[in-house]
Structures are given as C-alpha cells and as structure tokens.
Design a protein around this motif. Structure first.
Motif, PDB file in Angstrom:
ATOM      1  N   PHE A 176       0.812  -1.209   0.000  1.00 50.24           N
ATOM      2  CA  PHE A 176       0.000   0.000   0.000  1.00 50.24           C
ATOM      3  C   PHE A 176       0.851   1.267   0.000  1.00 50.24           C
ATOM      4  O   PHE A 176       0.415   2.309   0.476  1.00 50.24           O
ATOM      5  CB  PHE A 176      -0.937   0.007   1.216  1.00 50.24           C
ATOM      6  N   GLY A 177       2.040   1.178  -0.504  1.00 48.79           N
ATOM      7  CA  GLY A 177       2.932   2.325  -0.565  1.00 48.79           C
ATOM      8  C   GLY A 177       4.210   1.907  -1.239  1.00 48.79           C
ATOM      9  O   GLY A 177       4.200   1.146  -2.205  1.00 48.79           O
ATOM     10  N   GLU A 178       5.315   2.362  -0.705  1.00 45.44           N
ATOM     11  CA  GLU A 178       6.614   1.973  -1.228  1.00 45.44           C
ATOM     12  C   GLU A 178       7.686   2.283  -0.190  1.00 45.44           C
ATOM     13  O   GLU A 178       7.434   2.997   0.780  1.00 45.44           O
ATOM     14  CB  GLU A 178       6.916   2.660  -2.556  1.00 45.44           C
ATOM     15  N   ALA A 179       8.866   1.751  -0.414  1.00 44.63           N
ATOM     16  CA  ALA A 179       9.982   1.975   0.498  1.00 44.63           C
ATOM     17  C   ALA A 179      11.231   2.232  -0.322  1.00 44.63           C
ATOM     18  O   ALA A 179      11.329   1.793  -1.477  1.00 44.63           O
ATOM     19  CB  ALA A 179      10.180   0.762   1.414  1.00 44.63           C
ATOM     20  N   ALA A 231      16.848   4.115   5.334  1.00 44.98           N
ATOM     21  CA  ALA A 231      15.626   3.568   4.733  1.00 44.98           C
ATOM     22  C   ALA A 231      14.453   4.493   5.026  1.00 44.98           C
ATOM     23  O   ALA A 231      14.409   5.160   6.064  1.00 44.98           O
ATOM     24  CB  ALA A 231      15.330   2.178   5.294  1.00 44.98           C
ATOM     25  N   ALA A 232      13.513   4.518   4.086  1.00 50.32           N
ATOM     26  CA  ALA A 232      12.270   5.270   4.248  1.00 50.32           C
ATOM     27  C   ALA A 232      11.119   4.364   3.828  1.00 50.32           C
ATOM     28  O   ALA A 232      11.196   3.709   2.790  1.00 50.32           O
ATOM     29  CB  ALA A 232      12.281   6.534   3.398  1.00 50.32           C
ATOM     30  N   VAL A 233      10.074   4.334   4.646  1.00 51.82           N
ATOM     31  CA  VAL A 233       8.898   3.503   4.371  1.00 51.82           C
ATOM     32  C   VAL A 233       7.679   4.420   4.287  1.00 51.82           C
ATOM     33  O   VAL A 233       7.378   5.148   5.235  1.00 51.82           O
ATOM     34  CB  VAL A 233       8.703   2.441   5.482  1.00 51.82           C
ATOM     35  N   TRP A 234       7.008   4.369   3.150  1.00 54.72           N
ATOM     36  CA  TRP A 234       5.889   5.260   2.851  1.00 54.72           C
ATOM     37  C   TRP A 234       4.595   4.487   2.662  1.00 54.72           C
ATOM     38  O   TRP A 234       4.596   3.405   2.086  1.00 54.72           O
ATOM     39  CB  TRP A 234       6.150   5.997   1.540  1.00 54.72           C
ATOM     40  N   PHE A 235       3.491   5.093   3.094  1.00 57.89           N
ATOM     41  CA  PHE A 235       2.152   4.610   2.762  1.00 57.89           C
ATOM     42  C   PHE A 235       1.495   5.660   1.874  1.00 57.89           C
ATOM     43  O   PHE A 235       1.570   6.860   2.163  1.00 57.89           O
ATOM     44  CB  PHE A 235       1.292   4.401   4.014  1.00 57.89           C
ATOM     45  N   HIS A 236       0.838   5.209   0.803  1.00 54.61           N
ATOM     46  CA  HIS A 236       0.038   6.097  -0.034  1.00 54.61           C
ATOM     47  C   HIS A 236      -1.364   6.115   0.559  1.00 54.61           C
ATOM     48  O   HIS A 236      -2.133   5.183   0.368  1.00 54.61           O
ATOM     49  CB  HIS A 236      -0.002   5.602  -1.481  1.00 54.61           C
ATOM     50  N   ARG A 237      -1.675   7.150   1.281  1.00 52.29           N
ATOM     51  CA  ARG A 237      -2.977   7.246   1.938  1.00 52.29           C
ATOM     52  C   ARG A 237      -3.915   8.088   1.071  1.00 52.29           C
ATOM     53  O   ARG A 237      -4.324   9.177   1.438  1.00 52.29           O
ATOM     54  CB  ARG A 237      -2.820   7.809   3.341  1.00 52.29           C
ATOM     55  N   TYR A 238      -4.222   7.545  -0.104  1.00 45.84           N
ATOM     56  CA  TYR A 238      -5.161   8.214  -1.009  1.00 45.84           C
ATOM     57  C   TYR A 238      -6.583   8.029  -0.507  1.00 45.84           C
ATOM     58  O   TYR A 238      -7.480   8.759  -0.883  1.00 45.84           O
ATOM     59  CB  TYR A 238      -5.037   7.646  -2.417  1.00 45.84           C
TER      60      TYR A 238
END
Length: 194
Positions: free
Chosen positions: A60-63, A72-79
C-alpha cells in the motif's frame, strides 16, 4: 560499466535490511524503551512489528533503501483508507507478547492524529547513527520526495526529536503543533507540500 544509484526503491528481498535499520533506530529511543521495557527482548519485538508494517507498506505504498544499506524510508500512499495488515491482531499479539497493550495504545494515538485527507505518509525513516548515515539520510529523503511529489499530494510524518524535526524542515516540512506519545515523548506532526 553499470553505475549503482545511491538510493533504490525497495523490493520484498530488502525487507530484512529495512527492518534492521528501523528497529535499531527505534530501540535507541524513549518510545522504543517504553514499548518494550525488557532490553533483552526489545530489538526482537521491534523487528517483528516493523516487519508487519514494512510488508504492508510494500503493498500500500513503497519503500526506499540506500544502496549501502545505511538509510531507509517507508511510505504509505494514503489516497483513501488503508486496511490493516492481514491478520494484524493475531500477528501483533504474537510479535508483542506481554507488550501488546502498549503497541495498541501507540497505534491509537498515532491514528487519532493522522490526517484523513489524501497524502503520502512517511511512516518510518531511519539511518545508521554515524556521519555517513546523516549524509545518506538527506539523499534518501530527497530521492523519495521526488517520487512522492509526482502524485501532487502533500507528505506527512511525525518527528520525535529536534534533530528529526530539523532534518525534515530542511526538506520542506513544516511543523503543525505537537502532541504527546504514551511514553511522554513529544511528537511534531509535519506537512510538506509537493
């Protein structure tokens, strides 16, 4: 000759490296100590919980991961609303054991403060604690922000130290108030416009 980029989008095979960085950074904080007071179990428990969320972010996102594995960076796409990880309650209970209530409380506090409108959420960000890690942290943020900005949505994160807050501010984030985490740490919600 193939040139190695300093930062790459993470794949499933990179999860262990990301988890090590994030859990290692969290273990050194007051929040990590509050979540898992037993220093001998702390890193193992934090790794297990971080793995749950990192796997979910790849769905549900990308890293992003520095090529030398220092940041490291961990992202969620909160559309829109994101479902919890599959089997979250059971997986979290197994991962946390006696500390389940503490993790649930932290989840509750963070979810209550998280914006509800569409945005990209920088959920985890970590770098090794040395000068090389600080350099890679900046490069990693700039690279991942370039990707997030393509969506034309704001980015959101929470800083929990003045150093984090300053780093995010150098990358265009603006703090909007503060709130207190269950361990007493002050968290600063921060927004960044694309």
């Amino acid at each position: 000759m193939k040139k190695t980029l300093p930062v790459a989008r993470a794949r499933w095979c990179d999860i262990a490296d990301i988890v090590d960085l994030v859990a290692g950074a969290l273990a050194r904080t007051g929040t990590g100590a509050w979540l898992v007071p037993d220093v001998h179990r702390r890193r193992r428990v934090l790794r297990a919980v971080t793995r749950i969320w990192t796997e979910h972010a790849l769905l549900f996102g990308e890293a992003y991961l520095a090529s030398d594995r220092t940041a490291a960076a961990v992202w969620f796409h909160r559309y829109g609303p994101i479902p919890p990880p599959p089997g979250y309650g059971e997986r979290l209970a197994v991962a946390c054991g006696d500390y389940l209530d503490r993790f649930l409380r932290l989840d509750e506090v963070l979810a209550a403060r998280r914006p509800t409108g569409p945005h990209n959420h920088l959920a985890f960000f970590a770098a090794v604690p040395e000068p090389r890690g600080a350099d890679q942290a900046g490069t990693l943020l700039a690279t991942s922000h370039a990707r997030m900005d393509a969506s034309l949505l704001p980015s959101y994160t929470e800083a929990t130290t003045p150093a984090e807050r300053d780093l995010y501010a150098r990358h265009g984030y603006v703090a909007h108030g503060s709130f207190t985490l269950p361990d007493g740490t002050t968290a600063y919600p921060m927004w960044r416009r694309p």
